[in-house]
Design an enzyme around this catalytic site. Structure first.
Site, PDB file in Angstrom:
ATOM      1  N   PRO A 264       0.821  -1.216   0.000  1.00  0.00           N
ATOM      2  CA  PRO A 264       0.000   0.000   0.000  1.00  0.00           C
ATOM      3  C   PRO A 264       0.853   1.264   0.000  1.00  0.00           C
ATOM      4  O   PRO A 264       1.815   1.372   0.768  1.00  0.00           O
ATOM      5  CB  PRO A 264      -0.800  -0.105   1.297  1.00  0.00           C
ATOM      6  CG  PRO A 264      -0.001  -1.007   2.183  1.00  0.00           C
ATOM      7  CD  PRO A 264       0.879  -1.858   1.323  1.00  0.00           C
ATOM      8  N   ARG A 302      -2.457  15.763  -9.545  1.00  0.00           N
ATOM      9  CA  ARG A 302      -3.542  14.768  -9.572  1.00  0.00           C
ATOM     10  C   ARG A 302      -4.859  15.287 -10.140  1.00  0.00           C
ATOM     11  O   ARG A 302      -5.504  14.585 -10.928  1.00  0.00           O
ATOM     12  CB  ARG A 302      -3.754  14.165  -8.179  1.00  0.00           C
ATOM     13  CG  ARG A 302      -2.503  13.417  -7.673  1.00  0.00           C
ATOM     14  CD  ARG A 302      -2.766  12.614  -6.408  1.00  0.00           C
ATOM     15  NE  ARG A 302      -3.574  11.444  -6.692  1.00  0.00           N
ATOM     16  CZ  ARG A 302      -4.864  11.354  -6.482  1.00  0.00           C
ATOM     17  NH1 ARG A 302      -5.529  12.363  -5.932  1.00  0.00           N
ATOM     18  NH2 ARG A 302      -5.512  10.261  -6.810  1.00  0.00           N
ATOM     19  N   CYS A 332       1.273  28.590 -16.931  1.00  0.00           N
ATOM     20  CA  CYS A 332       0.819  28.989 -18.264  1.00  0.00           C
ATOM     21  C   CYS A 332       0.266  27.798 -19.017  1.00  0.00           C
ATOM     22  O   CYS A 332       0.851  27.311 -19.987  1.00  0.00           O
ATOM     23  CB  CYS A 332       1.965  29.610 -19.048  1.00  0.00           C
ATOM     24  SG  CYS A 332       2.287  31.241 -18.452  1.00  0.00           S
ATOM     25  N   TYR A 360       1.531  10.976  -3.816  1.00  0.00           N
ATOM     26  CA  TYR A 360       1.616  11.428  -5.213  1.00  0.00           C
ATOM     27  C   TYR A 360       1.363  12.935  -5.342  1.00  0.00           C
ATOM     28  O   TYR A 360       0.816  13.398  -6.337  1.00  0.00           O
ATOM     29  CB  TYR A 360       0.652  10.617  -6.097  1.00  0.00           C
ATOM     30  CG  TYR A 360       0.791   9.130  -5.896  1.00  0.00           C
ATOM     31  CD1 TYR A 360       1.939   8.470  -6.303  1.00  0.00           C
ATOM     32  CD2 TYR A 360      -0.201   8.393  -5.248  1.00  0.00           C
ATOM     33  CE1 TYR A 360       2.098   7.103  -6.087  1.00  0.00           C
ATOM     34  CE2 TYR A 360      -0.046   7.024  -5.027  1.00  0.00           C
ATOM     35  CZ  TYR A 360       1.102   6.393  -5.455  1.00  0.00           C
ATOM     36  OH  TYR A 360       1.251   5.046  -5.234  1.00  0.00           O
TER      37      TYR A 360
HETATM   38  C1  PLP Z   1       2.012   2.130  -7.323  1.00  0.00           C
HETATM   39  C2  PLP Z   1       2.155   0.747  -6.832  1.00  0.00           C
HETATM   40  C3  PLP Z   1       1.664   0.399  -5.573  1.00  0.00           C
HETATM   41  C4  PLP Z   1       0.952   1.358  -4.666  1.00  0.00           C
HETATM   42  O1  PLP Z   1      -0.276   1.792  -5.124  1.00  0.00           O
HETATM   43  P1  PLP Z   1      -1.197   2.667  -4.157  1.00  0.00           P
HETATM   44  O2  PLP Z   1      -2.392   2.965  -4.966  1.00  0.00           O
HETATM   45  O3  PLP Z   1      -0.447   3.885  -3.779  1.00  0.00           O
HETATM   46  O4  PLP Z   1      -1.490   1.810  -2.967  1.00  0.00           O
HETATM   47  C5  PLP Z   1       1.879  -0.900  -5.148  1.00  0.00           C
HETATM   48  N1  PLP Z   1       2.519  -1.809  -5.918  1.00  0.00           N
HETATM   49  C6  PLP Z   1       3.000  -1.505  -7.129  1.00  0.00           C
HETATM   50  C7  PLP Z   1       3.714  -2.530  -7.907  1.00  0.00           C
HETATM   51  C8  PLP Z   1       2.824  -0.227  -7.637  1.00  0.00           C
HETATM   52  O5  PLP Z   1       3.294   0.077  -8.849  1.00  0.00           O
END
Ligand code: PLP
Length: 404
Positions: A264, A302, A332, A360
């Site tokens: 996560p 985002r 811009c 992010y």
């Molecule tokens: C980006 C990513 C995650 C994390 O995703 P979240 O949405 O931030 O939990 C986990 N594993 C892999 C391989 C990823 O590329």
């Protein structure tokens, strides 16, 4: 429950460190990790924080102090994790689309590796054979995630080895005597539906007999957190319960123990983050009132990139009546953060806070328009600590080679 940082503290930090500024709350990170641990207390589980969400060393150190492990998407993230003190056994490198030399470097650093192409798997087998246990990232052909940009498991996705190539994988394993220690599937981000993880678990259930040395089943990350008021996130306790059931069934069927692994990112750091900006200009245009802030998609991409919703508050005028405002940046380029959003009456100079800015946010920031990247502040036990300086002019020139 950890209370959100108070408006007074956020205003104080904006005065002290200037704006725009990212603020993170250490105790909220701890709380999120505790929720995970609690939900999975009945089955052997390891959590690897997907560090690409936010890589500040202090954040990594805090997460390590909780007993959480770390997932890396590049060799430099691996090096940052080791620099932050993670033991190599607790670092996972989930590569995608990378040169084999980077995998060799990961092996030389001794970290766990997941491989996501037949081509690199073959090179790995030829070089290391049975000597270095490795995980394989599979593409299960499941459509899931908040939107296509963050969906990684569907049948047109570049991620992982397509599951229909199982025969080729098995032939490679046999030919090069690979030690397959784990199977990995990450279906995408913002997955609210627990059933998506269960589908992955079903796939693992069928795959395990083909891989007698597998000991971990990595279900990836992608837990959803609420962005809007009243929105539901992934039901983590329910997920814990269901995964526990599956793992018990697996052990009973195959007579050995498996570890569940998760990666996560957002779940751990999204809600700990606040992004504070200041309103530069108000502009009326027909029925629209634009509030232009001292930021843009150079600092928080985002909303523009994913059409993501971030809750916003005017913390300088909280009790005033609400009016609709279109919140825009100063880049811009069209950089709309929110359209006709009801907010407490805005005056020039007011501070607007964007919530859920931990994941992010800063990490996807850039110097576009030659603007400085924001400062970062970490609040620990009510005390604010500067953990990332705002850029200065020299930073814009740092890697430029002057030939004229
Ligand atoms: C980006 C990513 C995650 C994390 O995703 P979240 O949405 O931030 O939990 C986990 N594993 C892999 C391989 C990823 O590329």
């Amino acid at each position: 429950m950890v209370s959100p940082l108070s408006h007074q503290l956020l205003l104080h930090i904006a005065n002290e460190y200037g704006t725009p500024v990212y603020v993170y709350h250490a105790e909220k990170i701890s709380e999120q990790f505790a929720k995970l641990q609690q939900a999975f207390s009945q089955t052997p589980t390891r959590f690897f924080y997907a560090s690409k969400a936010l890589t500040n060393i202090n954040i990594l150190k805090h997460i390590r102090s909780l007993g959480c492990h770390v997932d890396c998407s590049s060799i430099n993230e691996v090096k940052l994790a080791l620099h932050a003190g993670f033991e190599k056994e607790n670092v996972l490198y989930t590569s995608n689309g990378i040169a084999f030399s980077e995998i060799e470097e990961a092996v030389s650093l001794g970290v766990n590796v997941n491989i996501d192409s037949l081509s690199n798997l073959e090179k790995f087998g030829n070089k290391y054979g049975h000597n270095y246990p490795v995980g394989i990232r599979l593409r299960p052909n499941i459509m899931a995630g908040g939107n296509l940009k963050i969906s990684t498991g569907h049948e047109k996705s570049k991620f992982g080895i397509p599951i229909e190539q199982l025969d080729q994988i098995l032939a490679l394993v046999k030919a090069t005597n690979l030690h397959i220690a784990g199977l990995h599937v990450h279906t995408g981000s913002e997955i609210r539906d627990v059933e998506v993880f269960m589908k992955v678990a079903d796939i693992f259930y069928d795959l395990v007999p083909h891989f007698p040395e597998v000991r971990f089943l990595d279900l990836g990350g992608g837990f959803k957190v609420p962005y809007k008021e009243g929105e539901a996130g992934t039901d983590v306790p329910l997920l814990g319960q269901k995964v526990t059931e599956v793992m018990q069934k697996l052990s009973a069927t195959y007579h050995r123990q498996f570890e569940a692994w998760f990666e996560p990112g957002k779940f751990i750091v999204s809600e700990c983050g606040y992004f504070i900006t200041e309103v530069n200009v108000l502009k009326q245009s027909g029925n629209t009132v634009f509030a232009g802030v001292n930021s843009g998609f150079n600092h928080l991409i985002r909303p523009m990139f994913y059409e993501a919703y971030h809750r916003i508050e005017n913390i300088s005028n909280l009790d005033a009546p609400k009016h609709p405002y279109t919140i825009v940046g100063n880049i811009c380029e069209t950089d709309t953060f929110a359209t006709d959003r009801p907010l407490s009456e805005i005056r020039e100079g007011d501070r607007l806070v964007f919530y859920n800015a931990g994941a992010y946010g800063f990490e996807m920031g850039s110097n576009y328009n030659s603007r400085y990247k924001p400062a970062q502040v970490l609040v620990i036990k009510g005390q604010a600590h500067l953990i990332g300086k705002r850029d200065v002019f020299e930073d814009l020139l740092r890697n430029q080679v002057i030939v004229l």
